[in-house]
Scaffold this motif. Structure first.
Motif, PDB file in Angstrom:
ATOM      1  N   UNK A  38      -3.619  -4.877   7.404  1.00  0.00           N
ATOM      2  CA  UNK A  38      -4.730  -5.826   7.417  1.00  0.00           C
ATOM      3  C   UNK A  38      -4.901  -6.565   6.095  1.00  0.00           C
ATOM      4  N   UNK A  39      -4.088  -6.223   5.104  1.00  0.00           N
ATOM      5  CA  UNK A  39      -4.260  -6.795   3.765  1.00  0.00           C
ATOM      6  C   UNK A  39      -2.911  -7.268   3.233  1.00  0.00           C
ATOM      7  N   UNK A  40      -2.912  -8.443   2.632  1.00  0.00           N
ATOM      8  CA  UNK A  40      -1.754  -8.904   1.843  1.00  0.00           C
ATOM      9  C   UNK A  40      -2.132  -8.695   0.384  1.00  0.00           C
ATOM     10  N   UNK A  41      -1.445  -7.781  -0.243  1.00  0.00           N
ATOM     11  CA  UNK A  41      -1.780  -7.413  -1.629  1.00  0.00           C
ATOM     12  C   UNK A  41      -0.762  -8.016  -2.595  1.00  0.00           C
ATOM     13  N   UNK A  42      -1.282  -8.604  -3.667  1.00  0.00           N
ATOM     14  CA  UNK A  42      -0.452  -9.116  -4.758  1.00  0.00           C
ATOM     15  C   UNK A  42      -0.712  -8.242  -5.971  1.00  0.00           C
ATOM     16  N   UNK A  43       0.282  -7.495  -6.370  1.00  0.00           N
ATOM     17  CA  UNK A  43       0.123  -6.535  -7.469  1.00  0.00           C
ATOM     18  C   UNK A  43       1.103  -6.854  -8.594  1.00  0.00           C
ATOM     19  N   UNK A  44       0.675  -6.568  -9.816  1.00  0.00           N
ATOM     20  CA  UNK A  44       1.505  -6.795 -11.000  1.00  0.00           C
ATOM     21  C   UNK A  44       1.889  -5.436 -11.590  1.00  0.00           C
ATOM     22  N   UNK A  83       4.531  -8.392  -7.207  1.00  0.00           N
ATOM     23  CA  UNK A  83       5.008  -7.921  -5.911  1.00  0.00           C
ATOM     24  C   UNK A  83       3.948  -8.213  -4.855  1.00  0.00           C
ATOM     25  N   UNK A  84       4.375  -8.832  -3.772  1.00  0.00           N
ATOM     26  CA  UNK A  84       3.484  -9.081  -2.633  1.00  0.00           C
ATOM     27  C   UNK A  84       3.944  -8.172  -1.494  1.00  0.00           C
ATOM     28  N   UNK A  85       3.008  -7.374  -0.983  1.00  0.00           N
ATOM     29  CA  UNK A  85       3.352  -6.492   0.134  1.00  0.00           C
ATOM     30  C   UNK A  85       2.139  -6.339   1.055  1.00  0.00           C
ATOM     31  N   UNK A  86       2.375  -5.823   2.246  1.00  0.00           N
ATOM     32  CA  UNK A  86       1.326  -5.651   3.257  1.00  0.00           C
ATOM     33  C   UNK A  86       0.837  -4.207   3.258  1.00  0.00           C
ATOM     34  N   UNK A  87      -0.470  -4.058   3.377  1.00  0.00           N
ATOM     35  CA  UNK A  87      -1.053  -2.724   3.407  1.00  0.00           C
ATOM     36  C   UNK A  87      -2.319  -2.749   4.251  1.00  0.00           C
ATOM     37  N   UNK A  88      -3.189  -1.802   4.057  1.00  0.00           N
ATOM     38  CA  UNK A  88      -4.405  -1.699   4.870  1.00  0.00           C
ATOM     39  C   UNK A  88      -5.529  -1.095   4.050  1.00  0.00           C
ATOM     40  N   UNK A  89      -6.710  -1.238   4.579  1.00  0.00           N
ATOM     41  CA  UNK A  89      -7.860  -0.606   3.934  1.00  0.00           C
ATOM     42  C   UNK A  89      -7.897   0.891   4.199  1.00  0.00           C
ATOM     43  N   UNK A 121       3.689   3.459  -0.368  1.00  0.00           N
ATOM     44  CA  UNK A 121       3.065   4.130   0.765  1.00  0.00           C
ATOM     45  C   UNK A 121       3.808   3.916   2.066  1.00  0.00           C
ATOM     46  N   UNK A 122       3.194   4.449   3.143  1.00  0.00           N
ATOM     47  CA  UNK A 122       3.802   4.435   4.468  1.00  0.00           C
ATOM     48  C   UNK A 122       3.527   3.113   5.174  1.00  0.00           C
ATOM     49  N   UNK A 123       4.596   2.541   5.702  1.00  0.00           N
ATOM     50  CA  UNK A 123       4.522   1.305   6.478  1.00  0.00           C
ATOM     51  C   UNK A 123       3.789   0.193   5.707  1.00  0.00           C
ATOM     52  N   UNK A 124       4.316  -0.100   4.543  1.00  0.00           N
ATOM     53  CA  UNK A 124       3.782  -1.157   3.663  1.00  0.00           C
ATOM     54  C   UNK A 124       4.925  -2.081   3.250  1.00  0.00           C
ATOM     55  N   UNK A 141      -6.345  -8.778  -3.311  1.00  0.00           N
ATOM     56  CA  UNK A 141      -6.126  -8.642  -1.868  1.00  0.00           C
ATOM     57  C   UNK A 141      -6.616  -9.876  -1.123  1.00  0.00           C
ATOM     58  N   UNK A 142      -5.911 -10.156  -0.048  1.00  0.00           N
ATOM     59  CA  UNK A 142      -6.325 -11.222   0.865  1.00  0.00           C
ATOM     60  C   UNK A 142      -6.195 -10.714   2.293  1.00  0.00           C
ATOM     61  N   UNK A 143      -7.088 -11.120   3.194  1.00  0.00           N
ATOM     62  CA  UNK A 143      -7.000 -10.641   4.580  1.00  0.00           C
ATOM     63  C   UNK A 143      -5.667 -11.041   5.211  1.00  0.00           C
ATOM     64  N   UNK A 144      -5.173 -10.170   6.058  1.00  0.00           N
ATOM     65  CA  UNK A 144      -3.905 -10.434   6.748  1.00  0.00           C
ATOM     66  C   UNK A 144      -4.049 -10.032   8.196  1.00  0.00           C
TER      67      UNK A 144
END
Length: 235
Positions: A209-215, A194-200, A174-177, A230-233
């Motif tokens: 606003x979210x630090x997402x850990x995805x497999x 993969x750990x990346x930053x995203x939002x709700x 996605x955009x700006x993640x 997800x964890x708050x960021x």
């Protein structure tokens, strides 16, 4: 009178015969004549020695250098490296990368530019088995910058084709993640964390606003998300 005349001749013949017999006997005693007694048997000059324990033949000495070990998994000279992706192909006639313009795309020192689009290889990268063959693969993050404000991030898996990285699967984040880390797990799992930053869904696009850990797992030509947490960021 005839008998008296023959006597001397007979006597002479008898004496001669006895003399010859004596000479013959003498030759037999000394063994010097033909047909005389053979000499005592002895060791012939060319005879071999009696059989016995001879010297053992020298055993061949072991080869000084050992045979080289076969290369183990992931240790070949053609192993992929994250640095080697900086000049790798990203999009080919057989593979399309999301968010990239059509046509062939290949990095030059980690960058490609064309039609107002800039594509950059990101530093986040992992090496490990993702495709199930003996050679280890590479997973890395890619950023696509368009003419507007969009900065689209994605993931790419490159298969090791005899030391050449070949893109085979991708996923769009996605955009700006921005991606923070990539970890390729043990070969048995064939997964990338993969750990990346995203939002709700209700958050503005300009913030994360979210630090997402995805497999992810490779299901060519895509990288499929298996699960995430997800964890708050906050910046």
């Amino acid at each position: 009178m005839n008998g008296k005349r023959n006597w001397p001749a007979r006597g002479t013949w008898l004496i001669t015969a006895l003399a010859l017999a004596s000479v013959t006997v003498g030759c037999q005693d000394t063994g010097g004549g033909t047909g005389g007694a053979n000499p005592k048997p002895g060791k012939s000059a060319g005879s071999s020695k009696a059989p016995g324990k001879g010297k053992e033949s020298a055993k061949p000495s072991p080869t000084a250098s050992k045979k080289p070990k076969k290369p183990g998994k992931g240790t070949s000279a053609g192993a992929l490296t994250c640095e080697g992706l900086r000049d790798a192909a990203l999009q080919t006639s057989d593979f399309r990368f999301p968010d990239a313009p059509e046509g062939t795309v290949a990095f030059t020192d980690g960058r490609w530019e064309g039609d107002g689009v800039v594509i950059e290889l990101q530093p986040q990268c992992g090496i490990g088995d993702m495709t199930g063959d003996p050679a280890e693969d590479a997973v890395a993050a890619v950023k696509v910058t368009t003419g507007g404000t969009g900065k689209f991030y994605g993931l790419v898996t490159w298969r090791n084709d005899s030391g050449t990285p070949v893109p085979v699967a991708a996923a769009s984040l996605g955009d700006r993640t921005p991606v923070q880390s990539i970890d390729v797990s043990t070969p048995a799992a064939r997964q990338a964390t993969v750990v990346y930053l995203t939002r709700g869904d209700s958050d503005p696009a300009a913030v994360v606003t979210i630090r997402r850990t995805a497999v992810y797992r490779v299901t060519e030509p895509t990288m499929t998300e298996l699960d995430h947490s997800d964890a708050p960021y906050s910046p």
